[in-house]
Design a protein around this motif. Structure first.
Motif, PDB file in Angstrom:
ATOM      1  N   THR A   4      24.111  -8.277  68.035  1.00  0.00           N
ATOM      2  CA  THR A   4      23.880  -9.322  69.028  1.00  0.00           C
ATOM      3  C   THR A   4      22.935 -10.371  68.434  1.00  0.00           C
ATOM      4  OG1 THR A   4      21.930  -8.318  70.053  1.00  0.00           O
ATOM      5  CG2 THR A   4      24.109  -7.641  70.896  1.00  0.00           C
ATOM      6  N   VAL A   5      23.015 -11.574  68.967  1.00  0.00           N
ATOM      7  CA  VAL A   5      22.122 -12.643  68.524  1.00  0.00           C
ATOM      8  C   VAL A   5      20.670 -12.254  68.793  1.00  0.00           C
ATOM      9  CG1 VAL A   5      21.421 -15.022  68.999  1.00  0.00           C
ATOM     10  CG2 VAL A   5      23.845 -14.463  68.758  1.00  0.00           C
ATOM     11  N   ALA A   6      20.427 -11.552  69.896  1.00  0.00           N
ATOM     12  CA  ALA A   6      19.061 -11.102  70.194  1.00  0.00           C
ATOM     13  C   ALA A   6      18.537 -10.169  69.110  1.00  0.00           C
ATOM     14  CB  ALA A   6      19.020 -10.404  71.553  1.00  0.00           C
ATOM     15  N   GLN A   7      19.381  -9.255  68.644  1.00  0.00           N
ATOM     16  CA  GLN A   7      18.960  -8.339  67.576  1.00  0.00           C
ATOM     17  C   GLN A   7      18.661  -9.101  66.288  1.00  0.00           C
ATOM     18  OE1 GLN A   7      22.467  -5.864  67.805  1.00  0.00           O
ATOM     19  NE2 GLN A   7      21.322  -4.170  68.768  1.00  0.00           N
ATOM     20  N   LEU A   8      19.514 -10.063  65.958  1.00  0.00           N
ATOM     21  CA  LEU A   8      19.300 -10.843  64.745  1.00  0.00           C
ATOM     22  C   LEU A   8      18.052 -11.718  64.859  1.00  0.00           C
ATOM     23  CD1 LEU A   8      23.017 -11.848  64.081  1.00  0.00           C
ATOM     24  CD2 LEU A   8      21.682 -10.146  62.829  1.00  0.00           C
ATOM     25  N   LEU A   9      17.791 -12.232  66.054  1.00  0.00           N
ATOM     26  CA  LEU A   9      16.572 -13.007  66.277  1.00  0.00           C
ATOM     27  C   LEU A   9      15.339 -12.151  66.036  1.00  0.00           C
ATOM     28  CD1 LEU A   9      14.918 -15.438  67.345  1.00  0.00           C
ATOM     29  CD2 LEU A   9      15.314 -14.542  69.658  1.00  0.00           C
ATOM     30  N   VAL A  10      15.335 -10.945  66.563  1.00  0.00           N
ATOM     31  CA  VAL A  10      14.179 -10.058  66.390  1.00  0.00           C
ATOM     32  C   VAL A  10      13.991  -9.711  64.923  1.00  0.00           C
ATOM     33  CG1 VAL A  10      13.298  -7.741  66.896  1.00  0.00           C
ATOM     34  CG2 VAL A  10      14.220  -9.168  68.743  1.00  0.00           C
ATOM     35  N   GLU A  11      15.072  -9.473  64.196  1.00  0.00           N
ATOM     36  CA  GLU A  11      14.958  -9.201  62.761  1.00  0.00           C
ATOM     37  C   GLU A  11      14.352 -10.406  62.023  1.00  0.00           C
ATOM     38  OE1 GLU A  11      18.729  -8.018  61.239  1.00  0.00           O
ATOM     39  OE2 GLU A  11      18.759  -6.110  62.343  1.00  0.00           O
ATOM     40  N   GLY A  17       6.942 -12.199  59.908  1.00  0.00           N
ATOM     41  CA  GLY A  17       5.609 -11.648  60.046  1.00  0.00           C
ATOM     42  C   GLY A  17       5.081 -11.616  61.468  1.00  0.00           C
ATOM     43  N   VAL A  18       5.943 -11.885  62.452  1.00  0.00           N
ATOM     44  CA  VAL A  18       5.518 -11.787  63.847  1.00  0.00           C
ATOM     45  C   VAL A  18       5.290 -10.313  64.174  1.00  0.00           C
ATOM     46  CG1 VAL A  18       6.193 -12.142  66.256  1.00  0.00           C
ATOM     47  CG2 VAL A  18       6.728 -13.881  64.527  1.00  0.00           C
ATOM     48  N   ASP A  19       4.086  -9.975  64.653  1.00  0.00           N
ATOM     49  CA  ASP A  19       3.824  -8.576  64.983  1.00  0.00           C
ATOM     50  C   ASP A  19       3.529  -8.343  66.459  1.00  0.00           C
ATOM     51  OD1 ASP A  19       1.297  -9.721  64.994  1.00  0.00           O
ATOM     52  OD2 ASP A  19       0.664  -8.769  63.126  1.00  0.00           O
ATOM     53  N   VAL A  32      16.752  -9.459  74.597  1.00  0.00           N
ATOM     54  CA  VAL A  32      15.694  -9.539  73.584  1.00  0.00           C
ATOM     55  C   VAL A  32      14.752  -8.344  73.717  1.00  0.00           C
ATOM     56  CG1 VAL A  32      13.814 -10.934  72.657  1.00  0.00           C
ATOM     57  CG2 VAL A  32      15.868 -12.049  73.554  1.00  0.00           C
ATOM     58  N   LEU A  33      14.405  -7.985  74.945  1.00  0.00           N
ATOM     59  CA  LEU A  33      13.529  -6.821  75.139  1.00  0.00           C
ATOM     60  C   LEU A  33      14.170  -5.561  74.580  1.00  0.00           C
ATOM     61  CD1 LEU A  33      12.212  -7.462  78.765  1.00  0.00           C
ATOM     62  CD2 LEU A  33      10.935  -7.666  76.631  1.00  0.00           C
ATOM     63  N   ALA A  34      15.469  -5.397  74.804  1.00  0.00           N
ATOM     64  CA  ALA A  34      16.158  -4.216  74.275  1.00  0.00           C
ATOM     65  C   ALA A  34      16.115  -4.196  72.756  1.00  0.00           C
ATOM     66  CB  ALA A  34      17.595  -4.191  74.775  1.00  0.00           C
ATOM     67  N   ALA A  35      16.243  -5.368  72.126  1.00  0.00           N
ATOM     68  CA  ALA A  35      16.168  -5.448  70.665  1.00  0.00           C
ATOM     69  C   ALA A  35      14.747  -5.189  70.175  1.00  0.00           C
ATOM     70  CB  ALA A  35      16.655  -6.816  70.199  1.00  0.00           C
ATOM     71  N   LEU A  36      13.751  -5.600  70.943  1.00  0.00           N
ATOM     72  CA  LEU A  36      12.356  -5.382  70.542  1.00  0.00           C
ATOM     73  C   LEU A  36      11.976  -3.904  70.566  1.00  0.00           C
ATOM     74  CD1 LEU A  36      10.515  -8.312  72.385  1.00  0.00           C
ATOM     75  CD2 LEU A  36      10.668  -7.974  69.913  1.00  0.00           C
ATOM     76  N   ALA A 172      25.620 -12.581  72.719  1.00  0.00           N
ATOM     77  CA  ALA A 172      26.819 -12.811  71.905  1.00  0.00           C
ATOM     78  C   ALA A 172      26.763 -12.006  70.615  1.00  0.00           C
ATOM     79  CB  ALA A 172      26.952 -14.295  71.593  1.00  0.00           C
ATOM     80  N   GLU A 173      27.916 -11.605  70.127  1.00  0.00           N
ATOM     81  CA  GLU A 173      28.020 -10.914  68.844  1.00  0.00           C
ATOM     82  C   GLU A 173      28.072 -11.952  67.719  1.00  0.00           C
ATOM     83  OE1 GLU A 173      28.266  -7.554  68.052  1.00  0.00           O
ATOM     84  OE2 GLU A 173      27.762  -7.077  70.134  1.00  0.00           O
ATOM     85  N   ALA A 174      27.381 -11.661  66.635  1.00  0.00           N
ATOM     86  CA  ALA A 174      27.364 -12.578  65.484  1.00  0.00           C
ATOM     87  C   ALA A 174      27.269 -11.763  64.211  1.00  0.00           C
ATOM     88  CB  ALA A 174      26.190 -13.547  65.592  1.00  0.00           C
ATOM     89  N   ARG A 175      27.684 -12.361  63.103  1.00  0.00           N
ATOM     90  CA  ARG A 175      27.611 -11.674  61.817  1.00  0.00           C
ATOM     91  C   ARG A 175      26.155 -11.478  61.429  1.00  0.00           C
ATOM     92  NH1 ARG A 175      32.159 -11.035  59.067  1.00  0.00           N
ATOM     93  NH2 ARG A 175      31.010 -10.791  57.116  1.00  0.00           N
ATOM     94  N   SER A 176      25.870 -10.394  60.736  1.00  0.00           N
ATOM     95  CA  SER A 176      24.495 -10.056  60.354  1.00  0.00           C
ATOM     96  C   SER A 176      23.896 -11.063  59.384  1.00  0.00           C
ATOM     97  CB  SER A 176      24.453  -8.654  59.740  1.00  0.00           C
ATOM     98  OG  SER A 176      25.280  -8.589  58.586  1.00  0.00           O
ATOM     99  N   THR A 177      24.751 -11.909  58.795  1.00  0.00           N
ATOM    100  CA  THR A 177      24.276 -12.920  57.847  1.00  0.00           C
ATOM    101  C   THR A 177      23.831 -14.214  58.548  1.00  0.00           C
ATOM    102  OG1 THR A 177      26.550 -13.703  57.560  1.00  0.00           O
ATOM    103  CG2 THR A 177      25.735 -12.047  55.990  1.00  0.00           C
ATOM    104  N   LEU A 178      23.829 -14.251  59.882  1.00  0.00           N
ATOM    105  CA  LEU A 178      23.590 -15.485  60.622  1.00  0.00           C
ATOM    106  C   LEU A 178      22.279 -16.170  60.219  1.00  0.00           C
ATOM    107  CD1 LEU A 178      24.570 -17.358  62.964  1.00  0.00           C
ATOM    108  CD2 LEU A 178      23.204 -15.927  64.513  1.00  0.00           C
ATOM    109  N   PHE A 179      21.220 -15.381  60.014  1.00  0.00           N
ATOM    110  CA  PHE A 179      19.902 -15.950  59.723  1.00  0.00           C
ATOM    111  C   PHE A 179      19.579 -15.972  58.229  1.00  0.00           C
ATOM    112  CE2 PHE A 179      19.347 -15.248  64.214  1.00  0.00           C
ATOM    113  CZ  PHE A 179      18.364 -16.143  64.625  1.00  0.00           C
TER     114      PHE A 179
END
Length: 585
Positions: A4-11, A17-19, A32-36, A172-179
């Motif tokens: 998901t885009v949320a998962q890729l955003l969190v990665e 370096g966001v902690d 986003v919370l689920a990805a966090l 949305a689903e996106a390729r892992s290379t998005l970022f």
């Protein structure tokens, strides 16, 4: 492989370096919370979005990193707005990531959307006070926007930005290379410096000046240039005055520190600036209260005083006072060059011993004038006694947060700060409710340091739910509620000018009234005590600091005004020609 885009955003945020992320849930951001949940990033759950924004602000100041806020749309964004605006006016880097209405519901006025003038335009609410606000239209736009957002928040004059993301894009689903492309980008850019020719002109001017003064603002601390400032002041033997936001840039016990200027400055400090032939201003906006409403008879008189002004923000140069030399530069870079050039032109430091002795004598007299109030056993306590006892208990490197009123203005005038960046105060926006949650953010950023919040009862009453987050995070903040049963500063103004305190003091059945904040704290699971005598306070604070847990002290305090020697022309608006200021209520 897709995620998901949320998962890729969190990665991406992890890689950057966001902690810590501060926020509150809503149906638009739970992807986003689920990805966090499975990430290395710690989510600091709050009970109100204003708490989240102020805590992220305090975290950014204490950690020297960008604060990150996760918000919901509509009421989530508007609740957070005050805290984000406070960060904007104090130049604090912050990235706000907010859920938005589904992109396929444009024009249908879905749940909680603000769209009275245009569809899908909730992000525009933030435009007056963020450096930029984006609404993401497609998943493949998000990486570039997020990368730009962090760079913009941190570059030039720092400040907050907003990224509004429709909830369907988060899921949305996106390729892992998005970022991948933006991950390869530099995380920080090089900052502008000053050329040697300009540096020589500045140093030669200061060396030939009859009575130069350096005037520093919060920009010194944002640039992490306190040591460079100290080296420059020591070598040239020039005294340093500061704005409220510049407090601590040079320690208050340094022999060349004059103190805070303006309305809450003292006559000696204001006169030192007013009588200077040259002022070297570093990272300051020359704000109204710091400059006695820019009226030349009180603090700064430019001209005839001549101004050299260095700032990262070109819009500040020449805005409130004309400049003889204006320089757009990062202060750490500029002071590095100025220090090198100063040593070339003046190999041995200039001691200026007579000035150091004059400043020492002034400090001794100022301290003597406050001695009786600082030792007073009266109860309700004198505010000076509270500040003196707090300073005696705390280590030199403790973090202090203030709110507004005595705990901001009195602290700026009377409370010594010894380590740069250890006082966090709401300067530009002067936001009531900042101090208590900012202390939470500071403690999360620096768990190794003592963090004490000096906050009025009006300010603490704005956001008491910060106590729940402190318990959940095991954040050992100490809150000292300086409780004068009023919006004390405003009560003193209204009493002085209009002869009443209507709407500014707290009463029930015609008697003074205050919630028992110690009991409120206990209800949240926070240890607390309500102080019942002046002699009890210091030992109670020592215990609170040493116990290693969140702790609150409710201290009943006299509503006495902060002494003022400067000027603020609101007094002339209230009472033309009367020269009236504040009174005790």
């Amino acid at each position: 492989m897709t995620q998901t885009v949320a998962q890729l955003l969190v990665e991406y945020l992890e890689a950057r370096g966001v902690d810590h992320i501060f926020g509150l849930c809503g149906h638009t951001n739970i992807a986003v919370l689920a990805a966090l949940e499975k990430s290395s990033i710690r989510f600091v759950n709050t009970r109100h979005e204003q708490i989240a924004a102020h805590a992220a602000d305090g975290y950014a100041r204490a950690s020297r990193k960008t604060g990150v806020v996760l918000s919901h749309l509509g009421p989530g964004l508007t609740n957070a707005a005050t805290g984000v605006a406070n960060a904007a006016l104090d130049s604090i880097p912050m990235v706000v990531i907010a859920g938005d209405v589904p992109s396929h519901y444009y024009g249908k006025h879905p749940h909680q959307e603000v769209n009275m003038h245009a569809d899908a335009s909730q992000f525009e609410i933030y435009r007056p006070f963020v450096k930029r606000a984006w609404r993401v239209e497609r998943p493949d736009h998000l990486p570039e926007i997020v990368d730009k957002a962090f760079h913009l928040a941190e570059s030039g004059r720092p400040g907050p930005v907003l990224i509004s993301v429709p909830m369907d894009i988060f899921s949305a689903e996106a390729r892992s290379t998005l970022f991948d492309r933006v991950k390869a980008n530099a995380s920080a850019y090089q900052k502008p410096s000053i050329d040697d020719t300009t540096a020589r002109t500045i140093v030669k001017t200061l060396l030939s000046a009859r009575k130069p003064v350096m005037y520093v603002g919060g920009g010194i601390l944002l640039a992490d240039a306190a040591q460079e400032l100290r080296d420059f002041a020591d070598h040239l033997g020039i005294p340093v005055a500061h704005s409220l936001m510049g407090k601590g840039a040079l320690p208050d016990d340094h022999p060349l520190t004059l103190g805070m200027t303006g309305f809450w400055g003292t006559k000696y400090i204001n006169d030192s600036c007013r009588n200077a032939d040259y002022v070297l201003a570093l990272g300051t906006r020359f704000c109204e209260a710091d400059c006695s409403s820019w009226e030349g008879e009180y603090t700064f008189n430019m001209p005839p005083t001549k101004l050299i002004h260095i700032d990262i923000d070109p819009s500040e140069l020449g805005r409130n006072y004309p400049v003889e030399i204006g320089v757009i530069a990062d202060l750490k870079q500029a002071l590095t060059v100025l220090n090198r050039v100063a040593r070339e032109l003046l190999p041995q430091p200039r001691g200026n011993e007579s000035l150091r002795q004059e400043i020492a004598a002034y400090r001794k007299q100022f301290k003597s004038n406050n001695a009786a109030a600082e030792a007073s056993a009266q109860f309700p306590m004198r505010p000076e006694r509270i500040l003196a006892d707090v300073r005696a208990v705390l280590p030199r490197d403790a973090f202090i947060t203030t709110d507004v009123g005595w705990n901001k203005n009195g602290v700026g005038q009377q409370f010594p700060i010894y380590e740069p960046g250890t006082i966090l105060t709401p300067g530009g926006y002067a936001t009531m409710g900042f101090g208590a949650p900012a202390a939470l953010g500071a403690k999360i950023a620096r768990p190794d340091r003592v963090v004490v919040s000096l906050v009025g009862d009006g300010g603490f009453g704005q956001n008491p739910a910060v106590l729940a987050s402190a318990v959940e995070q095991n954040a050992a903040v100490v809150w000292v509620v300086m409780n004068n049963l009023a919006f004390g500063t405003i009560a003193g103004l209204e009493k002085a000018h209009f002869g009443t305190t209507f709407g500014t003091v707290f009463r029930h059945n015609d008697q003074p009234y205050s919630p028992n904040f110690a009991a409120v704290a206990k209800a949240y699971g926070v240890d607390s005590v309500r102080i019942e005598s002046a002699d009890q306070f210091k030992s109670a604070l020592e215990h609170a600091v040493s116990c290693g847990k969140p702790y609150l002290l409710d201290v009943i305090m006299e509503n006495a005004p902060v002494p003022t020697a400067g000027h603020w022309n609101i007094m002339d608006i209230y009472s033309p020609g009367r020269k009236v200021s504040h009174v005790s209520t």
